[in-house]
Write an enzyme that holds these catalytic residues in place. Structure first.
Site, PDB file in Angstrom:
ATOM      1  N   HIS A 130      39.999  34.422 -38.711  1.00  0.00           N
ATOM      2  CA  HIS A 130      39.237  34.055 -39.917  1.00  0.00           C
ATOM      3  C   HIS A 130      37.716  34.173 -39.823  1.00  0.00           C
ATOM      4  O   HIS A 130      36.998  33.183 -39.923  1.00  0.00           O
ATOM      5  CB  HIS A 130      39.601  32.650 -40.414  1.00  0.00           C
ATOM      6  CG  HIS A 130      39.783  31.598 -39.364  1.00  0.00           C
ATOM      7  ND1 HIS A 130      38.847  31.340 -38.394  1.00  0.00           N
ATOM      8  CD2 HIS A 130      40.809  30.736 -39.129  1.00  0.00           C
ATOM      9  CE1 HIS A 130      39.290  30.345 -37.628  1.00  0.00           C
ATOM     10  NE2 HIS A 130      40.463  29.978 -38.044  1.00  0.00           N
ATOM     11  N   HIS A 142      39.826  30.820 -32.540  1.00  0.00           N
ATOM     12  CA  HIS A 142      39.252  30.071 -33.669  1.00  0.00           C
ATOM     13  C   HIS A 142      37.806  29.784 -33.263  1.00  0.00           C
ATOM     14  O   HIS A 142      37.555  28.881 -32.470  1.00  0.00           O
ATOM     15  CB  HIS A 142      40.060  28.782 -33.879  1.00  0.00           C
ATOM     16  CG  HIS A 142      39.468  27.824 -34.858  1.00  0.00           C
ATOM     17  ND1 HIS A 142      40.068  27.498 -36.046  1.00  0.00           N
ATOM     18  CD2 HIS A 142      38.320  27.091 -34.822  1.00  0.00           C
ATOM     19  CE1 HIS A 142      39.326  26.619 -36.698  1.00  0.00           C
ATOM     20  NE2 HIS A 142      38.271  26.356 -35.978  1.00  0.00           N
ATOM     21  N   HIS A 189      49.478  21.499 -46.907  1.00  0.00           N
ATOM     22  CA  HIS A 189      49.218  20.067 -46.672  1.00  0.00           C
ATOM     23  C   HIS A 189      49.885  19.251 -47.767  1.00  0.00           C
ATOM     24  O   HIS A 189      49.879  19.681 -48.931  1.00  0.00           O
ATOM     25  CB  HIS A 189      47.713  19.779 -46.677  1.00  0.00           C
ATOM     26  CG  HIS A 189      46.995  20.322 -45.490  1.00  0.00           C
ATOM     27  ND1 HIS A 189      47.173  19.812 -44.223  1.00  0.00           N
ATOM     28  CD2 HIS A 189      46.132  21.357 -45.362  1.00  0.00           C
ATOM     29  CE1 HIS A 189      46.424  20.497 -43.372  1.00  0.00           C
ATOM     30  NE2 HIS A 189      45.792  21.436 -44.030  1.00  0.00           N
ATOM     31  N   ASN A 213      38.767  25.448 -43.212  1.00  0.00           N
ATOM     32  CA  ASN A 213      38.028  25.637 -41.966  1.00  0.00           C
ATOM     33  C   ASN A 213      38.360  27.009 -41.382  1.00  0.00           C
ATOM     34  O   ASN A 213      39.524  27.260 -41.084  1.00  0.00           O
ATOM     35  CB  ASN A 213      38.410  24.533 -40.967  1.00  0.00           C
ATOM     36  CG  ASN A 213      37.476  24.510 -39.774  1.00  0.00           C
ATOM     37  OD1 ASN A 213      36.408  25.103 -39.807  1.00  0.00           O
ATOM     38  ND2 ASN A 213      37.898  23.868 -38.705  1.00  0.00           N
ATOM     39  N   ASN A 258      49.740  25.103 -33.741  1.00  0.00           N
ATOM     40  CA  ASN A 258      49.311  23.704 -33.866  1.00  0.00           C
ATOM     41  C   ASN A 258      50.341  22.846 -34.604  1.00  0.00           C
ATOM     42  O   ASN A 258      50.044  22.185 -35.595  1.00  0.00           O
ATOM     43  CB  ASN A 258      47.942  23.611 -34.540  1.00  0.00           C
ATOM     44  CG  ASN A 258      47.925  24.156 -35.956  1.00  0.00           C
ATOM     45  OD1 ASN A 258      48.787  24.942 -36.338  1.00  0.00           O
ATOM     46  ND2 ASN A 258      46.951  23.731 -36.732  1.00  0.00           N
ATOM     47  N   LEU A 309      53.314  27.244 -40.311  1.00  0.00           N
ATOM     48  CA  LEU A 309      54.620  26.898 -40.882  1.00  0.00           C
ATOM     49  C   LEU A 309      54.950  25.414 -40.702  1.00  0.00           C
ATOM     50  O   LEU A 309      55.926  24.918 -41.268  1.00  0.00           O
ATOM     51  CB  LEU A 309      55.724  27.761 -40.248  1.00  0.00           C
ATOM     52  CG  LEU A 309      55.650  29.261 -40.588  1.00  0.00           C
ATOM     53  CD1 LEU A 309      56.761  30.029 -39.876  1.00  0.00           C
ATOM     54  CD2 LEU A 309      55.748  29.485 -42.095  1.00  0.00           C
ATOM     55  N   ARG A 310      54.123  24.715 -39.897  1.00  0.00           N
ATOM     56  CA  ARG A 310      54.174  23.244 -39.775  1.00  0.00           C
ATOM     57  C   ARG A 310      55.418  22.685 -39.082  1.00  0.00           C
ATOM     58  O   ARG A 310      55.481  21.489 -38.827  1.00  0.00           O
ATOM     59  CB  ARG A 310      54.024  22.556 -41.136  1.00  0.00           C
ATOM     60  CG  ARG A 310      52.740  22.888 -41.862  1.00  0.00           C
ATOM     61  CD  ARG A 310      51.522  22.322 -41.154  1.00  0.00           C
ATOM     62  NE  ARG A 310      50.318  22.514 -41.951  1.00  0.00           N
ATOM     63  CZ  ARG A 310      49.168  22.975 -41.456  1.00  0.00           C
ATOM     64  NH1 ARG A 310      49.078  23.288 -40.170  1.00  0.00           N
ATOM     65  NH2 ARG A 310      48.112  23.105 -42.209  1.00  0.00           N
ATOM     66  N   ASP A 341      45.961  32.644 -43.083  1.00  0.00           N
ATOM     67  CA  ASP A 341      45.670  31.258 -42.686  1.00  0.00           C
ATOM     68  C   ASP A 341      46.328  30.272 -43.658  1.00  0.00           C
ATOM     69  O   ASP A 341      45.759  29.224 -43.995  1.00  0.00           O
ATOM     70  CB  ASP A 341      44.170  31.002 -42.566  1.00  0.00           C
ATOM     71  CG  ASP A 341      43.855  29.736 -41.772  1.00  0.00           C
ATOM     72  OD1 ASP A 341      44.798  29.072 -41.280  1.00  0.00           O
ATOM     73  OD2 ASP A 341      42.656  29.401 -41.640  1.00  0.00           O
ATOM     74  N   HIS A 369      48.562  35.140 -39.117  1.00  0.00           N
ATOM     75  CA  HIS A 369      47.992  33.779 -39.084  1.00  0.00           C
ATOM     76  C   HIS A 369      48.621  32.912 -40.178  1.00  0.00           C
ATOM     77  O   HIS A 369      48.116  32.826 -41.289  1.00  0.00           O
ATOM     78  CB  HIS A 369      46.472  33.876 -39.284  1.00  0.00           C
ATOM     79  CG  HIS A 369      45.741  32.619 -38.964  1.00  0.00           C
ATOM     80  ND1 HIS A 369      44.461  32.617 -38.462  1.00  0.00           N
ATOM     81  CD2 HIS A 369      46.091  31.309 -39.071  1.00  0.00           C
ATOM     82  CE1 HIS A 369      44.060  31.370 -38.290  1.00  0.00           C
ATOM     83  NE2 HIS A 369      45.027  30.551 -38.662  1.00  0.00           N
TER      84      HIS A 369
END
Lengths: 438, 318
Positions: free
Chosen positions: A240, A187, A317, A286, A100, A69-70, A313, A66
């Protein structure tokens, strides 16, 4: 290809021995092995680098199920290259990249792009996770089969960040991935119960005036999904897990023999919701940080195998998304470079897990769940040389600025943690030596 | 007092009583022809309002001006939540203009706390209402109003009725009134009481009629009709029947009991017009007292030990 001889190293905490990594595999194990040992193949080198492994523990290369890597889309927060560098520094040789991104990894094209970026970066193997639904919108199944058949060979599917809340869609997804031995990583967050949710619902959320994220919103979805997985005979993985009640539900499902696996994140093992009192959104994540009783239940669940794995996770950011008021801030925190230390602090040092247990929870089991053949194998002669050398005896203060991640949103900055990754080997090639990227 | 006023919990009993005594002195100004003191001459107070709240803003503005401070009103409607300038950049701008105190109203709980503790500004921060968290000067003006009518609040019973879940007024009042020795009962339907309220040290009740005869103060909270769309209660009519203060319920009160409301009222919802306009109602007086209390707060935060009352300003939050 270079070779490494690690002397006097403790494999999984066992008696010190010598460990020879050569030609991408574990070439020899035993006291007194040298570079000439077993060097029969013409290509084998008979010299290489010697690493003094005294006091170090050798673990199989860690596997994260999990990771965010954006890339593509948020290269300001992280790239495949920067994220895998952070992973290598944390002792990982494989990471699963969450879907995502922007665009969402919901087609063969996007997952293949992420897979190729991982191969080019070379710091660890990147296994893309495919979205369950188109655009993570929770309305229509993405082309799961196309992603499974692509070069990226996707086996894990998740809408992580969002819950597949529609029961019919979840049922169909669980059924559909059976055709290629896939798993749905859920999730678990009932969306209506968590509208505008900011932190764990409890005494503190009421006092701080931050909208609560109740445990029941997680537990209700996990209970439903366990029942669905049992009903259709599919594999379910729960992302998670954060509450004591969730641990209890997963324990019960396993007792019934259902094919359910679960992960816990380092931050949920260590940190608690009282940190929200600072209103510093570095602690906003989250699912949210929970109570002390929840962290203790997670530790107990991880110790007894109810929780199969630790997953980071890792959620980078940019600074401005955390340097603001709580409600405006993004959810998530960095995790790759601190995961092993936190597992040592919360599990190993208190005697809840030994190093063999750590190998199971952070390498073997995540590789099994993700159906990754080349990782998560015991350190035995002939196995791929995916190995991490870890010094559990030192303590270090986390310095956010020195992270390999492009982001700085670690909740551990300034905190003293035990242990240090000394070296990481990916198929015999050092990605980290002496605690630094090679 | 601390350097900032972010929560009613920041105030010790001594702090709170000092504010009330100072407010009493300053309130007498309102009866003089010249309603102005030179206490904060040359100091700059910024009203930083990310939410519309004309009444709170003009109350702070009047308070600062009566102390001769320079006042800058900064209405930054639309926070960083909605693509505007970020809270941080706004704060840096105000800091660069030399604000001595920032009075902040923000839709996000904890925004004043961030402003005070993130190193963005050096000035004193006064919370003028943040999200569903707190509104400490409202609690001070409410306590001041009670104190003027009832004397010391020790043992006095205060019923706070309505949407406690979303109310910053209820949170601040529950904290401050307990500090001052009052017994607080929060009255609401179970859906409008926060989780964990059993740890607040207050009584709670779902039954307004059972609470009213014992109360010395009844404080009605504003209840938005829209809450019924999220199923907090079935209809506005049902809410009013069970939790509204009307003439019939008012007759259950003791003779000395006062009725309060922080405003703006929704007449016909939580309070009927005959109650709001009755002799028991001190709602208009609350507004007058608001200016005096805010003068006291600004004065004590900005001018420290000198002057009218003699305070010990200690910096508790470096």
């Amino acid at each position: 290809m270079s070779a490494y001889l690690v002397t006097n190293v403790s494999i999984l905490g066992g008696e010190p021995t010598d460990l020879l990594l050569r030609d991408g595999v574990v070439a020899a194990i035993g006291s007194g092995v040298g570079f000439e040992t077993g060097a029969s193949a013409p290509s084998s080198t008979t010299d290489g680098e010697v690493i003094d492994g005294t006091g170090l523990v050798a673990l199989p290369g860690l596997v994260d199920l999990h990771t965010h890597l954006r890339e593509p889309g948020r290269e300001d927060a992280e790239t495949v290259e920067s994220g895998t560098r952070a992973a290598a520094l944390g002792g990982f040789t494989a990471v699963h990249a969450m879907a995502n991104t922007e665009p969402v990894a919901d087609t063969a094209g996007v997952v293949e792009q992420v897979w190729r970026l991982g191969r080019e970066a070379g710091y660890c193997d990147v296994y893309p996770i495919g979205a369950v639904t188109v655009g993570l919108a929770g309305e229509q199944l993405a082309e799961l089969g196309a992603m499974a058949d692509s070069a990226a060979r996707v086996r894990v599917f998740s809408d992580d960040g969002k819950c597949v809340s529609d029961a019919v869609l979840m049922r169909r997804a669980l059924e559909y991935v059976k055709a290629f031995d896939g798993v749905i990583a859920q999730h678990a967050q009932e969306p209506r119960l968590t509208e505008g949710a900011q932190m764990n619902e409890g005494e503190l959320s009421g006092r701080l005036g931050l909208t609560g994220w109740p445990a029941v919103a997680e537990e209700a979805i996990i209970a439903r999904d366990c029942l669905l997985a049992a009903h259709v005979g599919s594999r379910l993985h729960v992302c998670h897990v954060s509450t004591a009640g969730s641990v209890e539900i997963v324990r019960d499902a396993k007792r019934k023999g259902w094919n359910v696996t679960a992960e816990a994140c380092p931050h949920h093992l260590l940190l608690t919701d009282d940190l929200a009192e600072t209103y510093d959104p570095i602690y906003k994540v989250n699912p949210p940080l929970r109570s002390r009783a929840d962290t203790e239940a997670l530790r107990a669940g991880l110790a007894d195998g109810t929780i199969d794995i630790v997953a980071t996770d890792h959620a980078p950011h940019p600074h401005e998304d955390k340097d603001c008021e709580w409600a405006a801030a993004a959810f998530g925190m960095l995790g790759l470079e601190t995961a092993l230390s936190i597992v040592q602090e919360t599990m190993v040092d208190p005697g809840l897990l030994d190093w063999a247990g750590v190998a199971e929870r952070m390498s073997y089991a995540p590789a099994r769940i993700g159906r990754v053949a080349d990782h998560g194998q015991p350190i035995e002669v002939g196995a791929p040389a995916n190995v991490v050398l870890y010094d559990p005896s030192v303590r270090r203060v986390v310095d956010a600025a020195s992270s390999a991640s492009l982001s700085r949103n670690t909740p551990y900055a300034g905190r003293e943690l035990p242990g240090r990754v000394v070296a990481t080997f990916l198929r015999g090639k050092a990605t980290v030596l002496d605690g630094r990227l090679t | 007092m601390k350097r900032h006023l972010l929560s009613a919990a920041d105030l010790t009993r001594d702090d709170a009583e000092l504010v009330l005594r100072t407010a009493e002195e300053l309130r007498s100004l309102a009866d003089r022809p010249i309603k102005k003191l030179p206490a904060l001459r040359g100091r700059t107070v910024v009203n930083l309002f990310f939410e519309d709240s004309t009444r709170t803003r003009i109350s702070f503005e009047a308070a600062a001006k009566r102390l001769s401070a320079d006042v800058i009103n900064f209405s930054a409607k639309g926070s960083s939540l909605s693509k505007g300038e970020s809270l941080k950049d706004t704060a840096l701008t105000l800091e660069a203009m030399g604000a001595d105190a920032v009075v902040v109203r923000h839709g996000a709980s904890g925004a004043p706390h961030r402003l005070a503790h993130s190193g963005w500004v050096r000035s004193s921060v006064v919370n003028a209402g943040d999200g569903t968290h707190e509104h400490p000067t409202q609690a001070l003006l409410d306590a001041f109003t009670m104190w003027r009518h009832l004397g010391a609040l020790d043992g006095r019973r205060v019923a706070i009725v309505g949407d406690v879940l979303h109310s910053r007024v209820a949170r601040s009042n529950a904290l401050l009134l307990q500090t001052l020795g009052a017994e607080v009962t929060l009255v609401a339907p179970p859906t409008l009481l926060p989780v964990g309220i059993d740890t607040w040290g207050v009584e709670t009740s779902y039954d307004l009629d059972a609470v009213l005869p014992k109360a010395d103060v009844v404080m009605m909270l504003r209840v938005q009709r829209e809450r019924m769309n999220a199923s907090f209660f079935p209809t506005a009519r049902e809410y009013s029947r069970r939790y509204g203060l009307d003439g019939k319920r008012m007759r259950m009160l003791q003779d000395h009991t006062i009725v309060m409301h922080p405003g703006p009222m929704v007449r016909g919802m939580e309070i009927t017009a005959d109650v709001a306009d009755s002799d028991r109602s001190v709602i208009v007086e609350q507004v007058t007292n608001g200016v005096a209390v805010r003068m006291a707060v600004l004065y004590l935060l900005l001018s420290g030990a000198e002057g009218v009352t003699g305070t010990d300003e200690s910096e508790n939050d470096a």
